[in-house]
Design a protein around this motif. Structure first.
Motif, mmCIF file in Angstrom:
data_model
loop_
_atom_site.group_PDB
_atom_site.id
_atom_site.type_symbol
_atom_site.label_atom_id
_atom_site.label_comp_id
_atom_site.label_asym_id
_atom_site.label_seq_id
_atom_site.Cartn_x
_atom_site.Cartn_y
_atom_site.Cartn_z
ATOM 1 N N THR A 1 5.596 -3.746 2.876
ATOM 2 C CA THR A 1 5.641 -2.574 1.992
ATOM 3 C C THR A 1 5.038 -2.894 0.631
ATOM 4 O O THR A 1 4.326 -2.071 0.040
ATOM 5 C CB THR A 1 7.097 -2.101 1.829
ATOM 6 N N SER A 2 5.276 -4.108 0.145
ATOM 7 C CA SER A 2 4.717 -4.504 -1.158
ATOM 8 C C SER A 2 3.193 -4.491 -1.104
ATOM 9 O O SER A 2 2.517 -4.148 -2.073
ATOM 10 C CB SER A 2 5.220 -5.888 -1.556
ATOM 11 N N PHE A 3 2.654 -4.849 0.071
ATOM 12 C CA PHE A 3 1.196 -4.845 0.246
ATOM 13 C C PHE A 3 0.649 -3.424 0.109
ATOM 14 O O PHE A 3 -0.396 -3.207 -0.516
ATOM 15 C CB PHE A 3 0.833 -5.435 1.610
ATOM 16 N N LYS A 4 1.375 -2.462 0.699
ATOM 17 C CA LYS A 4 0.919 -1.062 0.607
ATOM 18 C C LYS A 4 0.853 -0.626 -0.864
ATOM 19 O O LYS A 4 -0.092 0.047 -1.289
ATOM 20 C CB LYS A 4 1.872 -0.147 1.382
ATOM 21 N N HIS B 1 -5.863 -6.046 -3.897
ATOM 22 C CA HIS B 1 -6.386 -6.877 -2.799
ATOM 23 C C HIS B 1 -7.847 -6.553 -2.524
ATOM 24 O O HIS B 1 -8.215 -5.385 -2.427
ATOM 25 C CB HIS B 1 -5.576 -6.639 -1.521
ATOM 26 N N ASN B 2 -8.652 -7.597 -2.370
ATOM 27 C CA ASN B 2 -10.079 -7.426 -2.088
ATOM 28 C C ASN B 2 -10.406 -8.182 -0.801
ATOM 29 O O ASN B 2 -10.313 -9.403 -0.749
ATOM 30 C CB ASN B 2 -10.911 -7.964 -3.260
ATOM 31 N N PHE B 3 -10.804 -7.428 0.229
ATOM 32 C CA PHE B 3 -11.058 -8.032 1.544
ATOM 33 C C PHE B 3 -12.541 -8.293 1.795
ATOM 34 O O PHE B 3 -12.913 -8.673 2.903
ATOM 35 C CB PHE B 3 -10.500 -7.125 2.646
ATOM 36 N N LYS B 4 -13.393 -8.073 0.810
ATOM 37 C CA LYS B 4 -14.826 -8.273 1.024
ATOM 38 C C LYS B 4 -15.125 -9.715 1.410
ATOM 39 O O LYS B 4 -14.499 -10.654 0.888
ATOM 40 C CB LYS B 4 -15.607 -7.928 -0.250
ATOM 41 N N ASN B 5 -16.109 -9.881 2.282
ATOM 42 C CA ASN B 5 -16.473 -11.228 2.720
ATOM 43 C C ASN B 5 -16.991 -12.059 1.551
ATOM 44 O O ASN B 5 -16.646 -13.228 1.382
ATOM 45 C CB ASN B 5 -17.522 -11.153 3.834
#
Lengths: 112, 148
Positions: free
Chosen positions: B10-13, B21-25
């Motif tokens: 839930t904290s992630f949401k 949060h940055n999921f870029k490669n």
């Protein structure tokens, strides 16, 4: 009347901006392990192709069969080139060990 | 205490909505995967990586390994991201589940913010071998992280 319309508008806005980031409770990652060895090129190739090509269960049977046949062919191609890479890397390791003064160890690696 | 399924924390949401949060490669955050025994008890309320009940064994160090990010993409109206399969090589370990956590949340360093709790379904063991976590197909129905 105005209040009811307001409630409906708020409900509509809530629906519009609701998004779902949840995941299924059941296991979703696949764990693969080995004992006293690494993965074979065939095992890694199967995983590689699963990542590259996915075929839905709901796909038309004719297309699904063709896609699955293509997957199997790709597995063989990928496994072949993985073996080539392993052989080539062994040559590099062999020479690195030989140059470092370990000819016997180098020969063991070459014979693997 | 035991694993009881997969959970998106839930904290992630919340942190997603905060742009943390940055999921870029390229240039994205550093996400790590740590593995745990079935004595661990995680759920959606889990907020941080912990060493408590983390697995120990040859080929495994506390904190786990960094994941390789796959650029976020879209499929239809779903946005998704993925990680490359992760292998603990020459490892002798038994694990029941894992935590994915961000060590650079919000461009910080040394953070421990959890993303997802993963339940392997049963204890998995490698003995002087490879322990590989294979992520699901990166599509709108199966990707590890999806926003639908």
């Amino acid at each position: 009347m105005a209040t009811e319309m307001g409630r409906r508008a708020i409900a509509l806005v809530k629906l519009m901006f609701k998004f779902n980031v949840d995941i299924p409770k059941d296991p979703i990652v696949n764990i693969q392990t080995t004992e006293n060895r690494g993965f074979t090129p065939d095992e890694v190739a199967e995983r590689c192709v699963e990542k590259l090509i996915s075929v839905s269960d709901t796909t038309h049977p004719a297309i699904r069969d063709q896609a699955q046949a293509f997957q199997k062919h790709m597995e063989k191609v990928v496994a072949f080139y993985m073996r080539e890479a392993i052989r080539s890397d062994r040559t590099t390791v062999y020479n690195a060990l030989k140059d470092a003064g370990h000819p016997k160890l180098a020969e063991l690696i070459r014979r693997l | 205490m035991a694993f009881s399924g997969n959970f998106m924390c839930t904290s992630f949401k919340q942190e997603l909505l905060e742009g943390a949060h940055n999921f870029k490669n390229s240039g994205g955050d550093t996400f790590k995967l740590a593995m745990y025994t079935n004595s661990a008890s995680f759920n959606a309320a889990t907020t941080a990586y912990t060493t408590s009940n983390e697995v120990t064994g040859t080929g495994y160090s506390a904190g786990g390994l960094a994941l390789t990010r796959v650029d976020p993409s879209t499929s239809g109206s779903t946005a998704l991201t993925d990680f490359a399969d992760l292998t603990f090589s020459t490892a002798t370990v038994t694990a029941r589940g894992a935590l994915i956590y961000n060590t650079t949340t919000g461009s910080g360093s040394g953070t421990t913010d959890t993303v997802v709790v993963l339940d392997f379904g049963s204890d998995k063991t490698s003995t002087a071998g490879d322990f590989t976590i294979q992520f699901p197909t990166a599509d709108a129905s199966n990707a590890i992280i999806r926003i639908a």
